[in-house]
Design a protein around this motif. Structure first.
Motif, PDB file in Angstrom:
ATOM      1  N   ARG A 107       0.835  -1.211   0.000  1.00 36.88           N
ATOM      2  CA  ARG A 107       0.000   0.000   0.000  1.00 36.88           C
ATOM      3  C   ARG A 107       0.863   1.251   0.000  1.00 36.88           C
ATOM      4  N   ASP A 108       1.911   1.256   0.842  1.00 32.62           N
ATOM      5  CA  ASP A 108       2.812   2.413   0.891  1.00 32.62           C
ATOM      6  C   ASP A 108       3.497   2.630  -0.449  1.00 32.62           C
ATOM      7  N   ALA A 109       3.959   1.529  -1.065  1.00 28.73           N
ATOM      8  CA  ALA A 109       4.638   1.646  -2.363  1.00 28.73           C
ATOM      9  C   ALA A 109       3.660   2.143  -3.426  1.00 28.73           C
ATOM     10  N   ALA A 110       2.424   1.634  -3.393  1.00 32.11           N
ATOM     11  CA  ALA A 110       1.424   2.079  -4.372  1.00 32.11           C
ATOM     12  C   ALA A 110       1.099   3.555  -4.169  1.00 32.11           C
ATOM     13  N   GLU A 111       0.978   3.979  -2.919  1.00 34.82           N
ATOM     14  CA  GLU A 111       0.700   5.395  -2.627  1.00 34.82           C
ATOM     15  C   GLU A 111       1.867   6.268  -3.079  1.00 34.82           C
ATOM     16  N   HIS A 112       3.075   5.803  -2.798  1.00 33.08           N
ATOM     17  CA  HIS A 112       4.260   6.551  -3.228  1.00 33.08           C
ATOM     18  C   HIS A 112       4.317   6.637  -4.758  1.00 33.08           C
ATOM     19  N   GLU A 113       4.032   5.518  -5.419  1.00 32.24           N
ATOM     20  CA  GLU A 113       4.047   5.486  -6.882  1.00 32.24           C
ATOM     21  C   GLU A 113       2.958   6.398  -7.442  1.00 32.24           C
ATOM     22  N   ARG A 114       1.779   6.391  -6.794  1.00 32.19           N
ATOM     23  CA  ARG A 114       0.680   7.259  -7.237  1.00 32.19           C
ATOM     24  C   ARG A 114       1.095   8.723  -7.121  1.00 32.19           C
ATOM     25  N   GLU A 115       1.712   9.077  -5.989  1.00 31.26           N
ATOM     26  CA  GLU A 115       2.171  10.462  -5.794  1.00 31.26           C
ATOM     27  C   GLU A 115       3.226  10.830  -6.835  1.00 31.26           C
ATOM     28  N   ARG A 116       4.140   9.906  -7.102  1.00 27.52           N
ATOM     29  CA  ARG A 116       5.180  10.186  -8.095  1.00 27.52           C
ATOM     30  C   ARG A 116       4.563  10.383  -9.477  1.00 27.52           C
ATOM     31  N   LEU A 118       1.479  11.299 -10.154  1.00 21.16           N
ATOM     32  CA  LEU A 118       0.751  12.573 -10.165  1.00 21.16           C
ATOM     33  C   LEU A 118       1.701  13.761 -10.284  1.00 21.16           C
ATOM     34  N   THR A 119       2.820  13.701  -9.573  1.00 20.84           N
ATOM     35  CA  THR A 119       3.810  14.782  -9.654  1.00 20.84           C
ATOM     36  C   THR A 119       4.365  14.875 -11.069  1.00 20.84           C
ATOM     37  N   ASP A 120       4.709  13.729 -11.651  1.00 17.66           N
ATOM     38  CA  ASP A 120       5.216  13.722 -13.031  1.00 17.66           C
ATOM     39  C   ASP A 120       4.158  14.245 -13.992  1.00 17.66           C
ATOM     40  N   ALA A 121       2.902  13.832 -13.797  1.00 17.13           N
ATOM     41  CA  ALA A 121       1.827  14.281 -14.689  1.00 17.13           C
ATOM     42  C   ALA A 121       1.622  15.788 -14.569  1.00 17.13           C
ATOM     43  N   ARG A 122       1.697  16.313 -13.335  1.00 11.79           N
ATOM     44  CA  ARG A 122       1.570  17.766 -13.155  1.00 11.79           C
ATOM     45  C   ARG A 122       2.708  18.495 -13.856  1.00 11.79           C
TER      46      ARG A 122
END
Length: 195
Positions: A107-116, A118-122
């Motif tokens: 879950r932590d890795a998925a959340e971290h990957e999601r944040e990364r 989203l940051t890349d997409a922004r």
């Protein structure tokens, strides 16, 4: 040992002779016959006990030692099995903890990957927006330049058309003279500026 064997052999001979003595008493010897039978039986049992005691005792001692050894082995195997069972139970308990830890880490890795992501997409969206704004500005400047050129060309055409329609031959000569004079003044001013 031989002395004991001799005594046992003498005693056995006496026992074998006892029924003979008992039978000589006749038919009315009834009680002594019974006595000798019992004495024979007791003697036989005593001889058997005396002769078989050591091998029987040795056999029983060996049997007892074997049973004790088997019990000790069984006890050791039982202890090993119980320790193994406890180890497997502990492992099973740890597996539940490890599974929970793996789920939490996933879950932590998925959340971290999601944040990364989203940051890349922004960042990509901002870059695309900047690039689009720059491209729009360039296109706007080109369009303005083309518009100016076209407006200038149209103004020149319109002025030329108006001049042809309104300017007469005398006016043309006067305008040419003024233009030449203006050019001469400009050339003289440039020449004077160099000196």
């Amino acid at each position: 040992m031989t002395r004991v064997m001799l005594r046992a052999a003498a005693f056995a001979a006496l026992l074998l002779a006892a029924p003979t003595f008992a039978s000589e008493g006749g038919e009315n010897g009834g009680g002594s016959h019974f006595f000798w039978e019992w004495l024979n039986l007791l003697t036989l049992v005593a001889v058997l006990f005396f002769l078989a005691r050591k091998p029987v005792m040795s056999y029983l001692a060996d049997r007892r030692a074997r049973i004790e050894s088997d019990l000790a082995s069984a006890s050791k195997l039982l202890g090993d099995a119980e320790a193994s069972l406890a180890d497997w139970n502990a492992r099973a308990a740890r597996l539940d903890d490890e599974a929970a830890e793996i789920r939490r880490a996933a879950r932590d890795a998925a959340e971290h990957e999601r944040e990364r992501i989203l940051t890349d997409a922004r960042a990509v969206a901002e870059r695309i927006q900047r690039d689009a704004h720059s491209a729009l500005e360039r296109e706007l400047q080109r369009a303005r330049a083309r518009l100016r050129t076209e407006v200038g060309d149209l103004a020149i055409e319109l002025a030329e058309k108006l001049l042809r329609e309104q300017v007469q031959g005398a006016d043309r000569a006067r305008l040419v003279d003024e233009f030449v004079a203006h050019l001469e003044q400009g050339a003289g001013a440039r020449a004077g500026g160099r000196n």
